[in-house]
Design an enzyme around this catalytic site. Structure first.
Site, PDB file in Angstrom:
ATOM      1  CE1 TYR A   1      -1.446   3.774  -6.255  1.00 50.91           C
ATOM      2  CE2 TYR A   1      -0.705   4.492  -4.254  1.00 50.91           C
ATOM      3  CZ  TYR A   1      -0.867   4.160  -5.519  1.00 50.91           C
ATOM      4  OH  TYR A   1       0.880   4.173  -5.552  1.00 50.91           O
TER       5      TYR A   1
ATOM      6  CG  PHE B   1       2.669   4.948   1.991  1.00 52.67           C
ATOM      7  CD1 PHE B   1       2.201   4.188   3.072  1.00 52.67           C
ATOM      8  CD2 PHE B   1       2.884   4.691   0.999  1.00 52.67           C
ATOM      9  CE1 PHE B   1       0.799   3.574   3.328  1.00 52.67           C
ATOM     10  CE2 PHE B   1       2.019   3.359   0.747  1.00 52.67           C
ATOM     11  CZ  PHE B   1       1.026   3.177   1.446  1.00 52.67           C
ATOM     12  CG  ASP B   2       2.335   5.596  -3.877  1.00 52.49           C
ATOM     13  OD1 ASP B   2       2.196   6.722  -4.924  1.00 52.49           O
ATOM     14  OD2 ASP B   2       2.117   4.788  -3.705  1.00 52.49           O
TER      15      ASP B   2
ATOM     16  CB  ILE C   1       0.370  -6.373  -0.774  1.00 52.46           C
ATOM     17  CG1 ILE C   1      -0.309  -4.155  -1.640  1.00 52.46           C
ATOM     18  CG2 ILE C   1       2.174  -4.785  -0.895  1.00 52.46           C
ATOM     19  CD1 ILE C   1      -0.172  -3.256  -0.100  1.00 52.46           C
TER      20      ILE C   1
ATOM     21  CE1 TYR D   1       5.751  -3.607  -0.836  1.00 52.73           C
ATOM     22  CE2 TYR D   1       4.292  -1.956   0.134  1.00 52.73           C
ATOM     23  CZ  TYR D   1       5.222  -2.653  -0.505  1.00 52.73           C
ATOM     24  OH  TYR D   1       5.312  -1.589  -2.717  1.00 52.73           O
TER      25      TYR D   1
ATOM     26  CG  PHE E   1      -3.791   0.996   0.161  1.00 48.79           C
ATOM     27  CD1 PHE E   1      -2.960   2.267  -0.248  1.00 48.79           C
ATOM     28  CD2 PHE E   1      -3.035   0.099   0.919  1.00 48.79           C
ATOM     29  CE1 PHE E   1      -1.684   1.400  -0.398  1.00 48.79           C
ATOM     30  CE2 PHE E   1      -2.111  -0.309   0.584  1.00 48.79           C
ATOM     31  CZ  PHE E   1      -0.853   0.700  -0.053  1.00 48.79           C
TER      32      PHE E   1
END
Lengths: 438, 591
Positions: free
Chosen positions: A57, A67-68, A87, A113, A130
């Site tokens: 992902y 961010f990731d 999440i 979040y 995502f």
């Protein structure tokens, strides 16, 4: 144009497209998670709840900032689906995917979040984007030993599980080699399924099930009917079983901290009896559960009166000694030694404790230690003939072992010796450095 | 003279073949070389070593000089500057030896030096030898991974007994050189880490597993010592806080080597990597707890942590680490609040009332609050007590109603401390208030659930004989709660169920309290009278230390303040009974 400049607008375009024509996949239909399939899966199967899923992902914030990404770490991300590990948006989103599918998800903060954010990367009230690829998934390996694989057909309510000693009402169907051998509604105490011809694997799995859950369990022989099989159902030794189980309801057993000393002592007497009954029938796993309860209730209990303390110690001693015996039978010798150690901690000259530890150590090929134990048995009770004969077994085994070692190493040593001799001739004049380090 | 002796043996050996060196030659060389060093002829020795003609001799015999050389260098260091050039020569000799000697023997020689050092010499010795050791290790052909592992393990073992600097001043002073040394060790490990990383990029085959494993062992060890108990906050006035620097480097290494922070070992830990299972199991709980603290609280390496976990799952995973930290920090009587900080970090990610009560089925979720209570009641350090109380409060806030209910029950049963019980009772009152005032009713703090909770609150543990003074916090809180209930809840509504259980409350709480108050007051009054009549000085010993004697005045003061407490209890009790009576009379309910 650099890649960075290229991906940013792309991300924004994707997010905009999602907001516009993404499919709302939330059960509440509140547009909290929107999805677009980028590449359909090559398989029609979706993961089930509790499955171990493997994904790659990439996550971005609304401003396009990444961010990731699992690809940056060069390793797929693995988690258990539908268990609240990730999440909410993910538990919902990944469950809709097919194997091999790639999709975009747009997640509102309530499904990510929230107001708290996740320092330091996710700010408060952030909508997340995502791209997820579902690589693979497989049934949940309940004890990480391949012995019980679960696939959940219908998720149960809440998070509460029956504990050991809980009373459960279940519906079960048992299959072996495609044939159904059992089908019933039954109420029993977790850990005592054997009383109803239910294998230990079901007891163990029930502790991980929730009220209302309907699942398929694949049991290995150790969690099934084992070496003995089950003649009643015509099941051979070491058969693999498949069960379909619905947990209709349950009532939990009291947690240790909810019970007072008096209650613990009363219950200890009852479970000790039960444990002994299982032991006599050769149901060692079941016996372990019963004796284990005594340990969990009483081992850490403090503030007992003198009388209670005496009773408690005697229960604990019996429990440890019996557990040691069970573990010997189950061929778990390390655990057997641990239990003996604990028993001997309570009564250092306990004949049974010493003898059983000796047995366990003998079976672990620790002959010298075993011999010590048997010798101590004789110190405590010189009449113990069994211990006497065990000592000679130890001696014999030690000898055999040494012989075998000698045979194994003999060749090696000859070779070494030859090589060293050669080296010696070559370097006869050269001093070899000697060191204490190695 | 030493130099002559050295020349003699050198000249003899120069004409020999390498294979013809005899044991005797080795001895003579070592003795002569050592003497040169001791007598201060380092410059001459250096010359001999640098001489191209002696290359073969040095290659074979040079390592013998390591031990006297190290001794000399360290001795010079402690003395004054005028020996600087001699020290300089010695360092050059060391440098030459590293270049010239047979790596295998030199490696052992260096390691031996590190092994033999102790106390305040550890850091200087290690610092001195790290660079040579690194050079030699990079040259080693065989068993490199093993040798790197051995070196790191040896160094860490030698460092571990040293005390970790604690205060800012200690860190700045760095008396034993530990801060400096740790960072030097990490630099020492760097080329090997890079090698592993490079090989990992090249192929997916795990040909470098052994080296990787050794390096990870070192990282894990470093997390346990010195990082676990070290000061890790930024410190004002220290630009590069040494332990922060060290921690960063360690985490960077861990991350680079792909020791990815997975999860999935269920409740046990979420750092899974099958290859290193044995490292993980053995002794790694402390290291992992420290790693977790560094990542979540100090944000080291957080960039590599997957950002899709749910807050409750993060809390769940961290509970084990928090528990470990609480135990370790109590054991070390640490002044730092790492456990509380990690706990706070996890809790702040959650929204109030969002944590499901089922989480209390995980053992850590029940254990950690109990541990916090122990810190609150037993820890001598005030800010830790306060912080623990705050965390307990925060933890309670995060749970749903049933979770709060269960937690209250558990803490009431396990705290064994009247102050904490009083606090919990007050929290119960707050929850009842919320249930009564909020529109949606809450089953856990009304009716039968509440009654069963009240059974644990509205009673005296030992009936009328209960020590009222010791339990005054608890008793006052209970009376306040009862007063609140009878005022707030109309007997016609009986939402809380208090009116149904009034008889039980009277029997278990109010009546024995009356009796107890009368007995206690009579006892203390008699005591005061007694004291006034025969003024004696009592002595008291606390843990074998004699406390200063209490004067009669002080004793009387104590006794009076006890009486005052009883009066206070009595007045609230009277008020509660009055309220009950009025309400009962008004409606004719029989208590």
């Amino acid at each position: 144009m650099t890649t960075d400049e290229g991906t940013k607008p792309e991300g924004e375009v994707q997010a905009a497209a999602l907001a516009e024509r993404g499919e709302d996949i939330t059960p509440a239909r509140d547009r909290g998670v929107l999805k677009i399939i980028k590449r359909p899966g090559n398989d029609d199967e979706s993961p089930m709840i509790g499955d171990k899923v493997y994904v790659h992902y990439k996550g971005k914030l609304a401003n396009g900032k990444k961010f990731d990404s699992s690809r940056d770490r060069n390793e797929p991300f693995v988690f258990s689906l539908g268990k609240g590990q990730v999440i909410k948006a993910w538990d919902i989103g990944v469950a809709t995917m097919k194997k091999g599918e790639v999709c975009y998800l747009l997640c509102k903060p309530e499904y990510a979040y929230g107001a708290a954010g996740s320092a330091p990367k996710i700010p408060s009230n952030a909508t997340l984007f995502f791209e997820v690829e579902l690589l693979d998934f497989k049934g949940e390996d309940l004890f990480e030993d391949g012995g019980i694989i679960r696939r959940i057909k219908r998720k149960g309510e809440g998070y509460s599980n029956p504990n050991e000693g809980a009373t459960v009402e279940i519906h079960l169907e048992g299959f072996c080699g495609g044939t159904r051998f059992d089908c019933k509604d039954v109420k029993f105490v977790v850990g005592e399924g054997e009383d109803h011809d239910i294998p230990i694997g079901i007891d163990k799995a029930l502790e991980k099930m929730q009220r209302g859950e309907h699942c398929v369990l694949y049991l290995g022989p150790r969690y099934g009917f084992g070496e003995a099989g089950k003649p009643k159902y015509g099941i051979q030794a070491n058969a693999e079983l498949v069960y379909e189980v619905t947990l209709k309801s349950f009532e939990k057993a009291k947690e240790s901290w909810e019970m007072d000393t008096k209650e613990k002592l009363e219950q200890a007497a009852i479970v000790k009896e039960k444990g002994t009954m299982y032991f006599k029938e050769g149901k060692y796993l079941q016996a372990v559960i019963q004796y284990g309860k005594i340990v969990s209730w009483l081992e850490m209990e403090y503030g007992l009166s003198e009388k209670e303390s005496k009773a408690s110690d005697s229960f604990l001693l019996a429990a440890f000694l019996n557990l040691a015996m069970c573990y010997l039978k189950l061929r778990e010798y390390t655990k057997a030694v641990e239990c003996c150690d604990k028993a001997l901690g309570l009564d250092q000259d306990n004949e049974k404790g010493l003898y059983r530890r000796g047995e366990a150590r003998l079976l672990m090929n620790e002959f010298e230690l075993a011999k010590c134990d048997f010798q101590k048995v004789l110190e405590v009770n010189p009449q113990n003939k069994a211990a006497r004969s065990q000592i000679s077994v130890c001696q014999k085994k030690t000898k055999e072992h040494n012989e075998r070692d000698r045979r194994i190493y003999a060749n090696m040593f000859t070779k070494f010796a030859e090589r060293d001799a050669k080296a010696l001739i070559q370097n006869s004049s050269k001093q070899k450095p000697m060191h204490g380090v190695l | 003279m030493a130099v002559d002796e050295l020349q003699a043996i050198i000249q003899r050996c120069q004409i020999l073949e390498e294979s013809d060196f005899r044991g005797e030659d080795f001895n003579l060389f070592q003795v002569a070389g050592q003497k040169c060093l001791e007598d201060g002829y380092a410059a001459q020795l250096l010359e001999v070593i640098q001489n191209e003609k002696n290359k073969v001799i040095i290659k074979n015999m040079g390592w013998n000089l390591i031990s006297p050389l190290v001794r000399c260098i360290l001795a010079y260091k402690q003395e004054d500057d005028k020996r600087d050039d001699k020290r300089e020569h010695c360092l050059k000799i060391l440098d030459q030896l590293v270049q010239l000697c047979n790596p295998k023997e030199l490696f052992l020689g260096l390691l031996e030096q590190i092994e033999q050092t102790s106390g305040e010499k550890v850091c200087p010795t290690v610092m001195l030898l790290l660079q040579p050791l690194q050079t030699v290790l990079l040259k080693l052909q065989n068993k490199k991974a093993y040798s790197v592992g051995l070196s790191l393990a040896m160094i860490m073992n030698q460092l571990t007994p040293l005390p970790v600097p604690y205060t800012k001043q200690q860190i700045q002073e760095d008396k034993l050189g530990l801060c400096q040394c740790c960072n030097a060790v990490v630099d020492f490990a760097k080329p090997f880490v890079n090698e592993v990383v490079k090989n990992m990029e090249k192929s997916s085959e795990y040909n470098d597993m052994e080296l990787k494993e050794e390096l990870l062992k070192f990282c894990m060890k470093s997390l346990k010592y010195p990082l676990l108990t070290a000061q890790l906050e930024q410190l004002e006035g220290i630009e590069e806080q040494p332990f922060r620097h060290f921690a960063t480097e360690i985490i960077v290494s861990v991350v680079k080597m792909n020791y990815i922070f997975l999860h999935h070992k269920g409740k046990r830990s979420y750092w899974e990597n099958q290859e290193f299972e044995d490292i993980e199991r053995k002794n790694s709980a402390d290291s992992l707890a420290c790693l977790s603290y560094l990542m979540f609280v100090q944000h080291f390496g957080i960039n590599c942590f997957p950002m899709v976990f749910s807050p409750s799952y993060l809390l769940q995973c961290n509970m084990t680490h928090i528990e470990v930290l609480v135990v370790v920090f109590c054991l070390f009587a640490s002044f730092f609040s790492h456990p509380q900080d990690l706990f706070e970090n996890c809790l702040l990610r959650m929204e109030d009332n969002s944590l499901l009560h089922q989480y209390l089925e995980f053992r850590d979720f029940i254990n950690v609050p109990q541990d916090l209570v122990k810190v609150m009641t037993l820890c001598p350090i005030e800010h830790l007590r306060k912080k623990s109380l705050n965390m307990l409060q925060l933890f309670i806030d995060k749970f749903d109603a049933e979770g709060k209910y269960t937690l209250f029950r558990c803490l009431l049963k396990t705290s064994n401390h009247a102050g904490v019980e009083g606090y919990i009772i007050q929290k119960i009152k707050d929850q009842i208030h919320l249930s009564l005032t909020k529109a949606h009713d809450n089953v856990w703090f009304t009716r039968h659930h509440l009654i069963s909770l009240l059974d644990l609150v509205l009673f005296l543990p030992e009936g009328a004989e209960t020590d009222l003074l010791q339990n005054s916090d608890r008793i006052m809180a209970s009376l306040n709660l009862l007063r609140y209930l009878v005022i707030k809840d109309c007997e016609s509504d009986n939402q809380t169920g208090v009116w149904t259980t009034l008889a039980k409350i009277e029997k278990n709480f109010l009546k024995p309290l009356h009796v107890g108050l009368n007995m206690s007051k009579a006892h203390y009054e008699a005591e005061i009278k007694n004291k006034r009549e025969n003024r004696r000085v009592y002595s008291l010993t606390v843990s074998e230390e004699k406390m200063p004697a209490m004067t009669t005045e002080m004793q009387l003061q104590v006794l009076h303040s006890a009486l005052f407490t009883f009066d206070l209890i009595e007045s609230v009790l009277a008020r509660v009974e009055e309220l009950i009576e009025v309400k009962v009379k008004a409606t004719g309910i029989k208590a």
